[in-house]
Enzyme design. Structure first.
Site, mmCIF file in Angstrom:
data_model
loop_
_atom_site.group_PDB
_atom_site.id
_atom_site.type_symbol
_atom_site.label_atom_id
_atom_site.label_comp_id
_atom_site.label_asym_id
_atom_site.label_seq_id
_atom_site.Cartn_x
_atom_site.Cartn_y
_atom_site.Cartn_z
ATOM 1 N N SER A 672 -10.561 -8.938 -30.806
ATOM 2 C CA SER A 672 -11.496 -8.748 -31.507
ATOM 3 C C SER A 672 -12.448 -7.568 -30.668
ATOM 4 O O SER A 672 -11.989 -6.751 -30.397
ATOM 5 C CB SER A 672 -12.478 -9.839 -31.591
ATOM 6 O OG SER A 672 -13.319 -9.820 -32.718
ATOM 7 N N ASP A 745 -7.871 -10.002 -42.507
ATOM 8 C CA ASP A 745 -8.919 -10.354 -41.798
ATOM 9 C C ASP A 745 -10.146 -10.533 -42.297
ATOM 10 O O ASP A 745 -10.802 -9.696 -43.425
ATOM 11 C CB ASP A 745 -9.284 -9.216 -40.663
ATOM 12 C CG ASP A 745 -10.048 -9.403 -39.666
ATOM 13 O OD1 ASP A 745 -10.897 -10.496 -39.788
ATOM 14 O OD2 ASP A 745 -9.752 -8.896 -38.428
ATOM 15 N N HIS A 779 -8.684 -13.190 -39.165
ATOM 16 C CA HIS A 779 -8.971 -12.856 -37.809
ATOM 17 C C HIS A 779 -8.166 -13.382 -36.983
ATOM 18 O O HIS A 779 -7.988 -12.813 -35.746
ATOM 19 C CB HIS A 779 -10.651 -12.813 -37.378
ATOM 20 C CG HIS A 779 -11.139 -12.199 -36.431
ATOM 21 N ND1 HIS A 779 -11.011 -10.755 -36.398
ATOM 22 C CD2 HIS A 779 -11.836 -12.345 -35.464
ATOM 23 C CE1 HIS A 779 -11.560 -10.336 -35.476
ATOM 24 N NE2 HIS A 779 -11.855 -11.284 -34.796
#
Length: 810
Positions: A672, A745, A779
């Site tokens: 991330s 995601d 994610h």
């Protein structure tokens, strides 16, 4: 966002992009697996959870299953207004569930097996009754979710109601104070068939603005058309119901899109928040218009608290709030008293105002004028009452990282008293979290002779050392009742019986997994309630050490160093190394240099972080601090790149100085924002031989209204957005970079397109890169097949470009 149902057959062909140096076109290589010792780490049993009964007589342990499979992830899924749901069983999509329960008597440690549980237990939302004699939970199946109840005395479970629960908002299980009934949200029994998308569109999708300022960050899974709106109404509408102990059911009011339902402490009223049309295609459901009402248990409205319009025009900033009543709740100690706050600055943190929030309360019968409790210079963040004489109120301000806690007398006229004021970045001086206790079924602040009892992490230069403190509310004088001592890491969970000095704690050591204990503060004794076997004994030889070092400007830094089993620096020499990090912003160097974590935590080797690479001959610097500091008038991101480089160099030096790191064979990685960090460092330095970037965002022009903790927009500082975007420096990335991203995601800002465009930019400029898009993954990656393939990709990439790199050419 268009509605999506994902099918297993859709992913029969699994495509992965091979390195630009080899082939320009995708090649189907299927899912790969790493070596068995890494597979064993992935398949190790997850750590169990636990829940203590209100009276402290029983501990309910919660077992969780290992990773799901791709077939599990391929269950139906709708994406509506920023939420992902499973339309087949009316629950949150891919909900983590409990696969087994055990009841343990705290008096003697006797374990009781619960009879009557479903054969395939998939429980969510476990909730104890206030009297501790029952446990409610929701049991999921592929096409349904229903309420079950465990009778503690007989240790027997049974279905409480066969009616389908609507769990798309999360679990709503509101026990009555007498433990004889529970309020839940059901699927409307009369809702009919799901709306079908018309074969021919009825009209174009049109959105419009006429000069009204409405900034918004980049959100995923938004509504896209009228059909999405119809689906949202269909699946997010619920019928509020009260289920009595004998199974009788009272329907309360009409069905509605209720995203919050709370029973008053005296069981007489419900606080219900209902979303209202028109919906928005630009913001998620938490910004939709809403009406909050108090209704009685026949469904009649007794008081309308607020009718809040669509909040799509909030100013950019973490201290921005709606200009109406918000943070509405029941006062926890009173029969039926509402508490809320209202912005005094219009909700705009940039407006000049001595008072930011005003806090009010209103008691039953809700016919008087609200009572003003206090004014706050920051934003209201919570109220916890002991009784009408004592309550604590928290306020916070993001921009300055400041926190204040006040003592008020909600039923008396008295001046508020400041309990503490601090920077919430300062972990070393965190006073902790106040304990609560139960009084007549209500959870209230524990007050002992003008003292509150606090538990905290106890951060220090030596690592976290959790504590229990007793603090005088007026003087602030603190008495330490207990503190975790080496060589263990022990943290208090809750008080079993404060007056008797009995606490439930969780204790672990480097080679001993976490278990639950009863700690007797008066007798200074410890009694084990659980005994968990080591989940991965094959990793026992891997060493872990919390190391400290400094960057070139003197800022203190730290990381956790993992080394292969049997490694000897003098004998084996420096190792290929990976540094894994996540940047964090700070407003002071003192806070940025503080240590987090404990050297005595259980050494459970992670597959999600790079610790598993210690089994493959790598030194691992995990959780290497990556502080980005902005003090005074300077904001943290003003020198983002420069500080990343300093941090990276300091981490490399730390490994080299210990003789464990070969400076010519070091990789950098992160997930991330850590992926964003990795791409930036590779674009602006030659410190590393390879990079791993998972689920990142690389072009900040695609997140123009702010990102991470940056409150400035691209129009405030376009140069900052360009400078911080590694996409615009992709031509400088010559270090091999592995990009991995979940194809589905759901995280704000990290659209899969970010990695796809970054890959194309590096490829187009002659760099070395590889893009792996994981089907069905969000994610974070959950399917066993996806995780194993991710680990295989990571090992292959690092072995090629780091472990077996031609160091002479570097």
């Amino acid at each position: 966002m268009r509605t999506i149902i994902r099918q297993w057959s859709r992913w029969i062909g699994l495509i992965f992009v091979l390195p630009a140096l080899a082939w320009a076109n995708p090649v189907n290589i299927g899912y790969q697996e790493p070596v068995q010792e890494i597979i064993d780490i992935v398949d190790a049993a997850p750590a169990p959870g636990a829940s203590l009964s209100p009276g402290g007589e029983f501990l309910l342990t919660l077992d969780y299953p290992a990773l799901p499979t791709l077939r599990d992830l391929a269950a139906p899924e709708y994406r509506l207004a920023g939420r992902r749901i499973n339309p087949a069983n009316n629950t949150i999509s891919q909900a983590r569930y409990i696969s087994n329960f055990r009841l343990i008597a705290t008096a003697d440690g006797n374990v009781r097996r619960i009879q009557g549980l479903p054969d395939d237990l998939r429980a969510i939302g476990v909730s104890w009754s206030p009297n501790g004699q029952s446990i409610a939970f929701i049991q999921m199946t592929d096409d349904n979710a229903t309420v079950w109840r465990i009778d503690v005395a007989s240790a027997r479970a049974q279905q409480w109601s066969a009616l389908a629960v609507n769990n798309v908002w999360g679990t709503t299980l509101n026990w009555s104070s007498d433990s004889q009934s529970i309020v839940v949200t059901l699927v409307d029994p009369d809702r009919g068939a799901e709306p079908q998308r018309p074969m021919v569109p009825a009209a174009p999708v049109i959105t419009e603005t006429r000069g009204r300022t409405a900034p918004a960050r980049t959100y995923q899974d938004l509504l896209a058309d009228e059909h999405d709106e119809a689906l949202f109404d269909y699946y997010f509408s619920s019928q509020v119901a009260r289920i009595h102990r004998n199974g009788d059911i009272d329907m309360i009011g009409a069905p509605g899109v209720y995203n919050s339902v709370d029973l008053s402490p005296n069981d007489a009223f419900l606080l219900k928040t209902e979303l209202q049309r028109p919906y928005s295609y630009a913001v998620p459901q938490f910004r939709f218009a809403r009406t909050t009402r108090v209704v009685d248990l026949t469904g009649n409205t007794r008081y309308q608290v607020v009718d809040q319009p669509l909040a799509d025009n909030l100013p950019i900033g973490f201290d921005s709030v709606v200009d109406s009543r918000r943070s509405i709740s029941w006062r926890n100690d009173a029969d039926a008293t509402l508490v809320w706050t209202e912005a005094a600055d219009g909700g705009d943190p940039r407006a000049e105002s001595d008072v930011r929030d005003r806090v009010y309360q209103l008691a039953v019968p809700f016919t008087d004028e609200p009572t003003h409790l206090l004014d706050l210079s920051y934003r209201f963040s919570g109220l916890l009452a002991a009784d009408g004489d004592t309550a604590l109120v928290w306020e916070r301000w993001w921009a300055d990282r400041e926190e204040r806690v006040w003592r008020i007398s909600p039923d008396q006229e008295a001046e508020p008293q400041l309990v503490w004021e601090r920077s919430w970045e300062d972990r070393y001086n965190d006073p902790g979290t106040p304990l609560t206790t139960r009084v007549d079924g209500r959870v209230v602040l524990l007050v002992d002779d003008e003292h509150i009892v606090l538990t905290g992490t106890g951060a220090s230069d030596d690592g976290d050392r959790p504590f229990i403190d007793r603090r005088h509310l007026t003087s602030g004088e603190t008495e330490r009742l207990w503190r975790s001592e080496a060589p263990y890491f022990e943290r208090p969970i809750t008080a079993i019986d404060y007056s008797a000095g009995l606490f439930l704690t969780q204790r672990e050591a480097i080679d001993s997994p976490p278990d639950f204990y009863i700690r007797d503060l008066h007798e200074d004794s410890l009694t084990a309630l659980t005994s968990t076997p080591h989940p991965m004994p094959e990793t026992l030889g891997i060493s872990r050490e919390l190391i400290h070092y400094e960057r070139e400007d003197g800022l203190a830094m730290s990381a956790t160093l993992f080394l292969p089993a049997g490694y000897d620096a003098e004998k084996d020499g420096p190792l290929p190394t990976i540094i894994w990090a996540y940047p964090r912003e700070f407003r002071s160097s003192a806070a940025a240099g503080q240590v987090s974590g404990s050297p005595y935590e259980f050494n459970r080797i992670s597959y999600w972080r790079p610790q598993f690479l210690a089994t493959q001959g790598y030194a691992v610097l995990d959780n290497a601090t990556m502080p980005i500091v902005g003090e005074g008038d300077q904001l943290p991101n003003d020198t983002f790149i420069e500080q990343l480089i300093m941090n990276s160099q300091a981490a490399i030096n730390a490994g080299v100085e210990r003789g464990v790191t070969d400076p010519n064979r070091v990789a950098l990685g992160g997930h991330s924002y850590g992926a964003f960090m990795t791409a930036n460092v590779l674009a602006h330095s030659n410190l590393f031989q390879a990079g791993i970037a998972r689920s990142g965002a690389y072009n900040r022009s695609l997140t123009p209204f702010g990102f991470q903790r940056e409150e400035r927009t691209i129009w405030d500082d376009p140069a900052l957005y360009q400078r911080m975007s590694p996409f615009f420096s992709a031509h400088q990335i010559k270090t091999p970079l592995l990009l991995i991203h979940g194809a589905e995601d759901n995280n704000s800002g990290t659209f899969p397109m970010q990695s796809e465009r970054m890959y194309q930019a590096i490829k187009g400029n002659g760099g070395i890169t590889r893009l792996v898009m994981l089907p069905l993954e969000s994610h974070g990656y959950r399917a066993r097949e996806s995780v194993l393939h991710m680990l295989w990709e990571t090992v292959e990439w690092l072995d090629e470009f780091v472990k077996h790199a031609d160091t002479e050419s570097n």
